[in-house]
Design an enzyme around this catalytic site. Sequence first.
Site, short mmCIF file in Angstrom:
data_model
loop_
_atom_site.label_atom_id
_atom_site.label_comp_id
_atom_site.label_asym_id
_atom_site.label_seq_id
_atom_site.Cartn_x
_atom_site.Cartn_y
_atom_site.Cartn_z
N GLY A 165 2.55 5.22 4.34
CA GLY A 165 1.96 5.77 5.55
C GLY A 165 0.55 5.24 5.74
O GLY A 165 0.00 4.57 4.86
N GLU A 166 -0.03 5.53 6.89
CA GLU A 166 -1.36 5.04 7.19
C GLU A 166 -2.39 5.63 6.24
O GLU A 166 -2.20 6.71 5.67
CB GLU A 166 -1.74 5.37 8.64
CG GLU A 166 -0.90 4.64 9.68
CD GLU A 166 -1.35 4.97 11.09
OE1 GLU A 166 -2.32 5.75 11.24
OE2 GLU A 166 -0.73 4.46 12.03
N SER A 167 -3.49 4.92 6.06
CA SER A 167 -4.56 5.39 5.19
C SER A 167 -5.09 6.73 5.67
O SER A 167 -5.34 6.92 6.86
CB SER A 167 -5.69 4.35 5.17
OG SER A 167 -6.72 4.75 4.31
N HIS B 192 0.85 -1.19 0.00
CA HIS B 192 0.00 0.00 0.00
C HIS B 192 0.89 1.24 0.00
O HIS B 192 1.74 1.41 0.88
CB HIS B 192 -0.89 -0.01 1.24
CG HIS B 192 -1.80 1.17 1.33
ND1 HIS B 192 -2.82 1.42 0.42
CD2 HIS B 192 -1.84 2.20 2.22
CE1 HIS B 192 -3.44 2.53 0.76
NE2 HIS B 192 -2.86 3.03 1.83
N GLY C 268 -2.39 11.43 3.78
CA GLY C 268 -2.11 12.47 2.79
C GLY C 268 -1.18 12.06 1.67
O GLY C 268 -0.64 12.92 0.96
N LYS C 269 -1.03 10.76 1.44
CA LYS C 269 -0.13 10.28 0.37
C LYS C 269 -0.61 10.72 -1.01
O LYS C 269 0.15 11.25 -1.82
CB LYS C 269 -0.01 8.75 0.43
CG LYS C 269 0.52 8.20 1.73
CD LYS C 269 0.68 6.70 1.68
CE LYS C 269 -0.64 5.97 1.51
NZ LYS C 269 -1.55 6.15 2.66
N GLU D 272 -7.19 8.24 -6.01
CA GLU D 272 -8.39 8.40 -5.19
C GLU D 272 -8.17 9.56 -4.21
O GLU D 272 -7.19 9.58 -3.45
CB GLU D 272 -8.68 7.13 -4.39
CG GLU D 272 -9.85 7.29 -3.43
CD GLU D 272 -9.88 6.23 -2.35
OE1 GLU D 272 -10.70 6.36 -1.43
OE2 GLU D 272 -9.07 5.29 -2.40
N ARG E 51 17.80 15.01 12.56
CA ARG E 51 17.86 16.40 12.12
C ARG E 51 19.09 16.70 11.27
O ARG E 51 19.21 17.81 10.72
CB ARG E 51 17.83 17.33 13.34
CG ARG E 51 16.57 17.15 14.18
CD ARG E 51 16.53 18.07 15.36
NE ARG E 51 16.49 19.47 14.97
CZ ARG E 51 16.43 20.48 15.84
NH1 ARG E 51 16.41 20.23 17.15
NH2 ARG E 51 16.40 21.73 15.40
N ASP F 66 -2.17 4.01 -4.39
CA ASP F 66 -2.86 3.02 -3.55
C ASP F 66 -2.16 1.67 -3.54
O ASP F 66 -1.72 1.21 -2.50
CB ASP F 66 -4.32 2.86 -3.97
CG ASP F 66 -5.12 2.08 -2.93
OD1 ASP F 66 -4.90 2.32 -1.73
OD2 ASP F 66 -5.94 1.23 -3.33
#
Length: 317
Positions: free
Chosen positions: A155-157, A140, A160-161, A204, A245, A179
């Site tokens: 990243g998690e669903s 994913h 903002g990908k 999407e 950093r 996706d």
Amino acid sequence: MAEKIKLQKFIDNYQLKNLTPEVDVSGIRVTLPELNRPALQLAGYFDHFDSERIQIIGYVEYTYLESLSDERKKFIYEKLMSFNIPCIIFCKNMEPDELFRETAIAHKIPILSTERRTSAFYAEAVRWLNVQLAPMINIHGVLVDVYGEGVLIMGESGIGKSEAALELIRRGHRLVTDDVVEIRKVSDETLVGSAPDITRHFIELRGIGIIDVKTIYGVECVKNTQNIDMVIKLEEWNRNKEYDRLGLTEEYTEFLGNKIVCHSIPIRPGRNLAVIVETAAANHRQKKMGYNAAVELYNRVQRNLSRKIAGEEDEDE
């Protein structure tokens, strides 16, 4: 794991001419990425014959076949076709004699033809088959081409990908897939990402729905495949977590046994993800060219400290 592809897909990709339409190719599968030029086999030596490979007939093989007597041709053709060969391809628009074609039809072996030169077709077909038959996983994420670097955004669903990818497209970069990313291990150093056929060029966006990037922004904004050069993992900002950093040490993630440079990017309101991804891609490209900004800063600090220490020692004397 991809282990075989349909011969018809290979035929369609290279627009090959079918010289034996009587042979049904729908059930034939290609299982090996290597090709074979059966020069020794045409001379009668069939030990260690790589018969499971696609067979290529070039100009040298073709002229040799023309020099054989009819009796010798019949023997060689029958022996050659007795093996389970996926197909035989004649290059440079050459075509087999009628006996060759009849023998192939009798053994249900398709004979194909291409206008390409033998060496060029051989090299390109091996490259394409290596990609198609490589070990594959689905993950994913979003894959984009940024300054020529393949950036896999994970990243998690809902983090903002897709929105980041859309902004990158608006800034002139190219979408590979949204996706679902198909990752193929082409070699121990190379991973290639692509989109499933059904979702290619679509994004999407929550609240809007499905958009066709190719239709809205043009063909220059999409790409079918891309080497994966780096991974960016988007995550919610955690004030208790220590984030890198300086970037003196690289972090990696692993797919199919291959290690890829990975950056974890904390998300907070107001951060421009597209600019961050652009900068990460440009910085990664700069590192590959031999310049590392973090190392340069570290060296400057060390030189400055050395000068200060030397100056203090001079004052003490």
